[in-house]
Design a protein around this motif. Structure first.
Motif, mmCIF file in Angstrom:
data_model
loop_
_atom_site.group_PDB
_atom_site.id
_atom_site.type_symbol
_atom_site.label_atom_id
_atom_site.label_comp_id
_atom_site.label_asym_id
_atom_site.label_seq_id
_atom_site.Cartn_x
_atom_site.Cartn_y
_atom_site.Cartn_z
ATOM 1 N N GLU A 16 0.812 -1.217 0.000
ATOM 2 C CA GLU A 16 0.000 0.000 0.000
ATOM 3 C C GLU A 16 0.847 1.269 0.000
ATOM 4 O O GLU A 16 0.309 2.372 0.112
ATOM 5 C CB GLU A 16 -0.933 -0.014 1.199
ATOM 6 C CG GLU A 16 -1.944 -1.148 1.129
ATOM 7 C CD GLU A 16 -2.882 -1.151 2.316
ATOM 8 O OE1 GLU A 16 -3.014 -0.103 2.980
ATOM 9 O OE2 GLU A 16 -3.483 -2.199 2.565
ATOM 10 N N ALA A 17 2.154 1.131 -0.116
ATOM 11 C CA ALA A 17 3.045 2.295 -0.102
ATOM 12 C C ALA A 17 2.797 3.172 -1.326
ATOM 13 O O ALA A 17 2.569 2.677 -2.421
ATOM 14 C CB ALA A 17 4.494 1.842 -0.080
ATOM 15 N N ARG A 18 2.826 4.472 -1.106
ATOM 16 C CA ARG A 18 2.699 5.444 -2.204
ATOM 17 C C ARG A 18 4.092 5.976 -2.497
ATOM 18 O O ARG A 18 4.802 6.409 -1.603
ATOM 19 C CB ARG A 18 1.769 6.569 -1.803
ATOM 20 C CG ARG A 18 0.341 6.079 -1.647
ATOM 21 C CD ARG A 18 -0.579 7.192 -1.324
ATOM 22 N NE ARG A 18 -0.272 8.355 -2.143
ATOM 23 C CZ ARG A 18 -0.944 9.479 -2.119
ATOM 24 N NH1 ARG A 18 -1.960 9.603 -1.323
ATOM 25 N NH2 ARG A 18 -0.599 10.493 -2.881
ATOM 26 N N ILE A 19 4.470 5.956 -3.750
ATOM 27 C CA ILE A 19 5.809 6.371 -4.178
ATOM 28 C C ILE A 19 5.715 7.728 -4.858
ATOM 29 O O ILE A 19 4.801 7.979 -5.640
ATOM 30 C CB ILE A 19 6.399 5.350 -5.177
ATOM 31 C CG1 ILE A 19 6.431 3.951 -4.570
ATOM 32 C CG2 ILE A 19 7.773 5.777 -5.641
ATOM 33 C CD1 ILE A 19 7.348 3.803 -3.397
ATOM 34 N N ARG A 20 6.673 8.603 -4.556
ATOM 35 C CA ARG A 20 6.745 9.876 -5.281
ATOM 36 C C ARG A 20 8.198 10.281 -5.446
ATOM 37 O O ARG A 20 9.044 9.995 -4.597
ATOM 38 C CB ARG A 20 5.964 10.971 -4.574
ATOM 39 C CG ARG A 20 6.596 11.496 -3.333
ATOM 40 C CD ARG A 20 5.707 12.580 -2.692
ATOM 41 N NE ARG A 20 6.394 13.192 -1.580
ATOM 42 C CZ ARG A 20 6.911 14.403 -1.584
ATOM 43 N NH1 ARG A 20 6.808 15.168 -2.645
ATOM 44 N NH2 ARG A 20 7.513 14.889 -0.517
ATOM 45 N N VAL A 21 8.477 10.930 -6.567
ATOM 46 C CA VAL A 21 9.804 11.478 -6.817
ATOM 47 C C VAL A 21 9.845 12.849 -6.155
ATOM 48 O O VAL A 21 9.056 13.732 -6.474
ATOM 49 C CB VAL A 21 10.094 11.593 -8.330
ATOM 50 C CG1 VAL A 21 11.414 12.300 -8.572
ATOM 51 C CG2 VAL A 21 10.095 10.213 -8.969
ATOM 52 N N VAL A 22 10.766 13.021 -5.211
ATOM 53 C CA VAL A 22 10.894 14.269 -4.477
ATOM 54 C C VAL A 22 11.729 15.262 -5.264
ATOM 55 O O VAL A 22 11.395 16.437 -5.365
ATOM 56 C CB VAL A 22 11.529 14.022 -3.088
ATOM 57 C CG1 VAL A 22 11.738 15.308 -2.338
ATOM 58 C CG2 VAL A 22 10.687 13.054 -2.284
ATOM 59 N N ARG A 23 12.808 14.786 -5.823
ATOM 60 C CA ARG A 23 13.732 15.662 -6.556
ATOM 61 C C ARG A 23 14.556 14.820 -7.521
ATOM 62 O O ARG A 23 14.811 13.660 -7.274
ATOM 63 C CB ARG A 23 14.672 16.339 -5.560
ATOM 64 C CG ARG A 23 15.674 17.277 -6.190
ATOM 65 C CD ARG A 23 16.634 17.849 -5.182
ATOM 66 N NE ARG A 23 15.869 18.617 -4.194
ATOM 67 C CZ ARG A 23 16.347 18.983 -3.021
ATOM 68 N NH1 ARG A 23 17.554 18.651 -2.661
ATOM 69 N NH2 ARG A 23 15.614 19.691 -2.190
ATOM 70 N N PHE A 24 14.976 15.431 -8.624
ATOM 71 C CA PHE A 24 15.892 14.775 -9.552
ATOM 72 C C PHE A 24 16.769 15.849 -10.175
ATOM 73 O O PHE A 24 16.425 17.029 -10.172
ATOM 74 C CB PHE A 24 15.152 13.978 -10.630
ATOM 75 C CG PHE A 24 14.237 14.809 -11.478
ATOM 76 C CD1 PHE A 24 14.683 15.365 -12.660
ATOM 77 C CD2 PHE A 24 12.925 15.018 -11.093
ATOM 78 C CE1 PHE A 24 13.834 16.133 -13.437
ATOM 79 C CE2 PHE A 24 12.069 15.781 -11.862
ATOM 80 C CZ PHE A 24 12.524 16.347 -13.043
ATOM 81 N N GLY A 25 17.902 15.448 -10.659
ATOM 82 C CA GLY A 25 18.814 16.404 -11.275
ATOM 83 C C GLY A 25 20.184 15.813 -11.498
ATOM 84 O O GLY A 25 20.341 14.607 -11.643
ATOM 85 N N HIS A 26 21.187 16.712 -11.530
ATOM 86 C CA HIS A 26 22.577 16.326 -11.764
ATOM 87 C C HIS A 26 23.452 16.817 -10.620
ATOM 88 O O HIS A 26 23.202 17.885 -10.069
ATOM 89 C CB HIS A 26 23.110 16.951 -13.055
ATOM 90 C CG HIS A 26 22.448 16.453 -14.280
ATOM 91 N ND1 HIS A 26 21.346 17.075 -14.820
ATOM 92 C CD2 HIS A 26 22.705 15.395 -15.067
ATOM 93 C CE1 HIS A 26 20.977 16.412 -15.904
ATOM 94 N NE2 HIS A 26 21.782 15.388 -16.071
ATOM 95 N N ILE A 27 24.470 16.038 -10.305
ATOM 96 C CA ILE A 27 25.486 16.485 -9.366
ATOM 97 C C ILE A 27 26.444 17.364 -10.154
ATOM 98 O O ILE A 27 26.863 17.006 -11.250
ATOM 99 C CB ILE A 27 26.229 15.280 -8.753
ATOM 100 C CG1 ILE A 27 25.242 14.421 -7.961
ATOM 101 C CG2 ILE A 27 27.379 15.741 -7.867
ATOM 102 C CD1 ILE A 27 25.828 13.130 -7.454
ATOM 103 N N ARG A 28 26.764 18.522 -9.632
ATOM 104 C CA ARG A 28 27.543 19.515 -10.369
ATOM 105 C C ARG A 28 28.895 19.040 -10.885
ATOM 106 O O ARG A 28 29.260 19.299 -12.010
ATOM 107 C CB ARG A 28 27.798 20.717 -9.470
ATOM 108 C CG ARG A 28 27.047 21.915 -9.905
ATOM 109 C CD ARG A 28 27.408 23.077 -9.060
ATOM 110 N NE ARG A 28 26.178 23.532 -8.452
ATOM 111 C CZ ARG A 28 26.069 24.597 -7.744
ATOM 112 N NH1 ARG A 28 27.103 25.328 -7.468
ATOM 113 N NH2 ARG A 28 24.912 24.952 -7.268
ATOM 114 N N GLU A 29 29.669 18.355 -10.049
ATOM 115 C CA GLU A 29 31.049 18.035 -10.401
ATOM 116 C C GLU A 29 31.174 17.243 -11.703
ATOM 117 O O GLU A 29 31.974 17.561 -12.552
ATOM 118 C CB GLU A 29 31.738 17.248 -9.278
ATOM 119 C CG GLU A 29 31.939 18.019 -8.006
ATOM 120 C CD GLU A 29 30.710 18.020 -7.106
ATOM 121 O OE1 GLU A 29 29.897 17.070 -7.170
ATOM 122 O OE2 GLU A 29 30.548 18.989 -6.359
#
Length: 82
Positions: free
Chosen positions: A21-34
């Motif tokens: 019954e867990a609800r999944i959501r993407v909180v944040r996405f992106g790139h690591i700067r280095e």
């Protein structure tokens, strides 16, 4: 381990959804700067409480729960025959 077992979908289910019954959501996405490594921050809300984890994409296209190693300068020494 085959490629399907390193997909983002597979890892999210493996690490965050033992509760059906867990609800999944993407909180944040992106790139690591280095080094422009991609990451995704995923959260699961379940009856046992929220859980969150970061996933990192490696050069081979697979996703892992640990970031890839950053390439660092290295030096190799050779001995020349006299």
């Amino acid at each position: 381990m085959n490629t399907a077992e390193k997909s983002l979908h597979y890892l999210v289910e493996k690490w965050l959804t033992p509760d059906p019954e867990a609800r999944i959501r993407v909180v944040r996405f992106g790139h690591i700067r280095e080094d422009r490594t991609r990451y995704v921050h995923v959260e699961a809300s379940a009856s046992s409480g929220p859980r969150a984890i970061f996933f990192f994409r490696h050069e081979d296209g697979c996703w892992c729960v640990f970031p890839p190693r950053i390439a660092q300068p290295s030096m190799t020494g050779y001995r020349l025959a006299a």
